[in-house]
Motif scaffolding. Sequence first.
Motif, short mmCIF file in Angstrom:
data_model
loop_
_atom_site.label_atom_id
_atom_site.label_comp_id
_atom_site.label_asym_id
_atom_site.label_seq_id
_atom_site.Cartn_x
_atom_site.Cartn_y
_atom_site.Cartn_z
N GLU A 107 32.08 55.70 26.28
CA GLU A 107 31.56 55.46 24.96
C GLU A 107 30.30 54.89 25.60
OE1 GLU A 107 33.75 54.30 23.84
OE2 GLU A 107 35.26 56.61 23.69
N THR A 108 28.72 55.43 25.29
CA THR A 108 27.42 54.20 25.00
C THR A 108 27.72 53.70 24.00
OG1 THR A 108 25.31 53.94 25.10
CG2 THR A 108 26.21 55.55 24.43
N ARG A 109 27.13 52.29 23.56
CA ARG A 109 27.13 51.25 22.81
C ARG A 109 25.35 52.11 21.55
NH1 ARG A 109 26.33 46.25 21.87
NH2 ARG A 109 25.71 46.76 24.21
N ASP A 110 24.20 52.51 22.95
CA ASP A 110 23.60 52.90 22.05
C ASP A 110 23.89 53.56 21.60
OD1 ASP A 110 22.44 50.58 24.19
OD2 ASP A 110 24.08 51.32 25.02
N ASN B 14 29.50 62.63 33.80
CA ASN B 14 28.61 61.33 33.06
C ASN B 14 27.20 62.39 32.95
OD1 ASN B 14 30.54 60.61 35.58
ND2 ASN B 14 29.85 58.14 34.57
N ALA C 299 23.48 61.44 31.22
CA ALA C 299 22.75 60.48 30.86
C ALA C 299 21.60 60.75 30.61
CB ALA C 299 21.64 59.54 31.83
N ASP D 206 31.60 59.75 31.63
CA ASP D 206 31.06 58.87 30.29
C ASP D 206 29.41 59.68 29.46
OD1 ASP D 206 29.69 56.54 29.18
OD2 ASP D 206 28.87 55.71 31.11
N VAL E 255 25.68 58.47 28.02
CA VAL E 255 25.10 57.05 27.71
C VAL E 255 23.42 58.45 27.12
CG1 VAL E 255 26.12 55.88 29.54
CG2 VAL E 255 23.98 56.99 30.23
N ALA E 256 22.96 57.54 27.08
CA ALA E 256 21.03 57.54 26.80
C ALA E 256 20.48 57.38 27.75
CB ALA E 256 20.61 57.05 25.02
N THR E 257 19.24 58.15 28.42
CA THR E 257 18.50 57.61 29.57
C THR E 257 17.06 58.00 28.82
OG1 THR E 257 17.82 57.91 31.61
CG2 THR E 257 18.97 59.83 30.16
N PRO E 258 15.95 56.86 28.91
CA PRO E 258 14.41 57.23 28.67
C PRO E 258 13.97 58.85 29.53
CG PRO E 258 14.21 55.38 29.49
CD PRO E 258 15.95 56.04 29.37
N GLY E 259 14.45 58.44 30.52
CA GLY E 259 14.22 59.73 31.86
C GLY E 259 15.03 60.92 30.93
N PRO E 260 14.80 61.80 32.23
CA PRO E 260 15.59 63.53 31.92
C PRO E 260 16.77 63.47 32.49
CG PRO E 260 14.68 62.56 34.15
CD PRO E 260 14.57 62.07 33.90
N THR F 50 20.19 63.91 33.63
CA THR F 50 20.76 63.21 34.96
C THR F 50 22.52 63.31 34.81
OG1 THR F 50 19.16 61.75 34.50
CG2 THR F 50 20.99 61.51 36.33
#
Lengths: 333, 333
Positions: free
Chosen positions: A3-6, A97, A99, A131, A133-138, A140
Amino acid sequence: MAETRDDTPTSLGEFGRIGRFLRPLAAGFPGARSLSDDAALIDCAPGEVLVVTTDTLVAGVHFIGDEGPADIAAKALRVNLSDLAGMGARPVCYTLNLALPKMVDDGWLAAFCDGLAADQAAFDIHLAGGDSVATPGPVTITVTAFGAVKPAEALHRDGARAGDDLWVSGTIGDGLLGLEAARAHGFGDAAAYLIGRYRRPEPRVALGRVLAGVARAALDVSDGLISDAGHMAAASGLAIGIDCPAVPFSGAASDILADEPGRLPDLLTGGDDYELLFAAPPGERAAVEAAGRRTDTRVSRIGRLVAGEVGAVTACDADGSALEFARPGYRHG
Amino acid sequence: MAETRDDTPTSLGEFGRIGRFLRPLAAGFPGARSLSDDAALIDCAPGEVLVVTTDTLVAGVHFIGDEGPADIAAKALRVNLSDLAGMGARPVCYTLNLALPKMVDDGWLAAFCDGLAADQAAFDIHLAGGDSVATPGPVTITVTAFGAVKPAEALHRDGARAGDDLWVSGTIGDGLLGLEAARAHGFGDAAAYLIGRYRRPEPRVALGRVLAGVARAALDVSDGLISDAGHMAAASGLAIGIDCPAVPFSGAASDILADEPGRLPDLLTGGDDYELLFAAPPGERAAVEAAGRRTDTRVSRIGRLVAGEVGAVTACDADGSALEFARPGYRHG
């Protein structure tokens, strides 16, 4: 499951998202241990090896981005299943995964996971880990798919021999036309069919498995028929001649070709077909046709492996003249 | 190895990039077949199962983005190796999915692959396959790592029992301080050491392997000591008491704590430590210490698994008073 911590924008939080949406997808795979560890355990059956393939899909690059979440999920899984099919492998499990940008909410994720669940049932495959995670992109998405095969029965690109027939499953060109239809809203009544073919390719898993022991080489058509034929030819140290009138097209594609015959090279070089391209000795023609019948899959003999410039692909029209391709017909793999 | 059809900005083209930079990384793994197929073959040794873990790193989220490509490569591989360590597994191979924006040139990729090559040698692991695609978003890297372990010796989160000692490898808090140092250029002479710890975590692979059969439960500390202790406690149906004076800190972190004792909770809850947190019966203390000596890894006994509120973690200071944490000390896993 990692898991992401974000901070991901979700009413449930990342742990909640995994528990609510992803854990149920792993219920059928004991080695996933309910996603409770950071890793999954995958066993090999005696006499088999694992086949591992992975593809990343990016919104705006590999899919348009306006598809429903279930369609995106299906495509992410199916392009990998198609690679397993090309190796003659039986699907076992996959890791996922994600994002995801902030705009993706729990409803999107729920629908995405519904799409995965439907295809898990259709192709007998289960989530093993992943997994998020957060992304500022598209958006994924990476899927890594695991299959199993007896080593001697695994299909590779490099096994073809001079004189082998070249075969293809299903029909060619619908993926490209479907992408055009989805972007430009063209092709009238045929649009829905074509868009469906683009969005939900049909991985030829069952055919791949029965071709083990019959075909000498195989791969899935993802880059385009001519390009992927070039990959097989290059890997096998041969050239390939394709007989264009023998290449199978859907009714929709045939109608479009009848109106615009000049589009033939586009269909032969467009990607996203996810059909199986394979080589088999002429003595196996009956066996190949039986494999097609047994798996309800159209199989078409479209050319031949020949000695010649290694990796070269020649596609001849009905009158025997070679087609010219605006984009490179193949690249050495 | 899959290739994108999309035009990636590279002087070599996508096929050329794979051939030049990635294929050499697969030379040591026969099942990769020189990345010539769309899938790799991975065998299980008799009596072993595969351990599979996967993590996605996004520039700007999981790394700052100004690191050298070799540091980014090392981190992407090492966070996965740390998960293998937490399972007690021996590294075998990995797949690599790269989503790269246009600005990433061949020089960046060459340096990235040099970083992978160095860590492949350090940790005896090889590239087995992957995918390389273009993205309009940030550099996004997914590594899926494969290890091998005898099923009975695999370490899990959920095996701890009441009365077990809680141990941790190495030192805690350097990851958080290193991130702060890299962002704010603080901490003077200690900055280089701390930034190095953040950028190049040391996966405790050797320790994880010798703890199999000694430890009852383990995981790697990626979310923060308190949070990951909570994960072990929750999975094992127990609570955990941590003795703060026993928690190991580096010289750099100790100096910072001496100046600012109020930062202790930050260090206990910051992530990116990639140390091993494990539970072992008191009767195994000598065996745990021997495992540490054998692998040149500091091991510290920092607390105890106890019956209590499931998943609760209590961290007590020297005078026995419980610490308060500004961010939630743990979440149920």
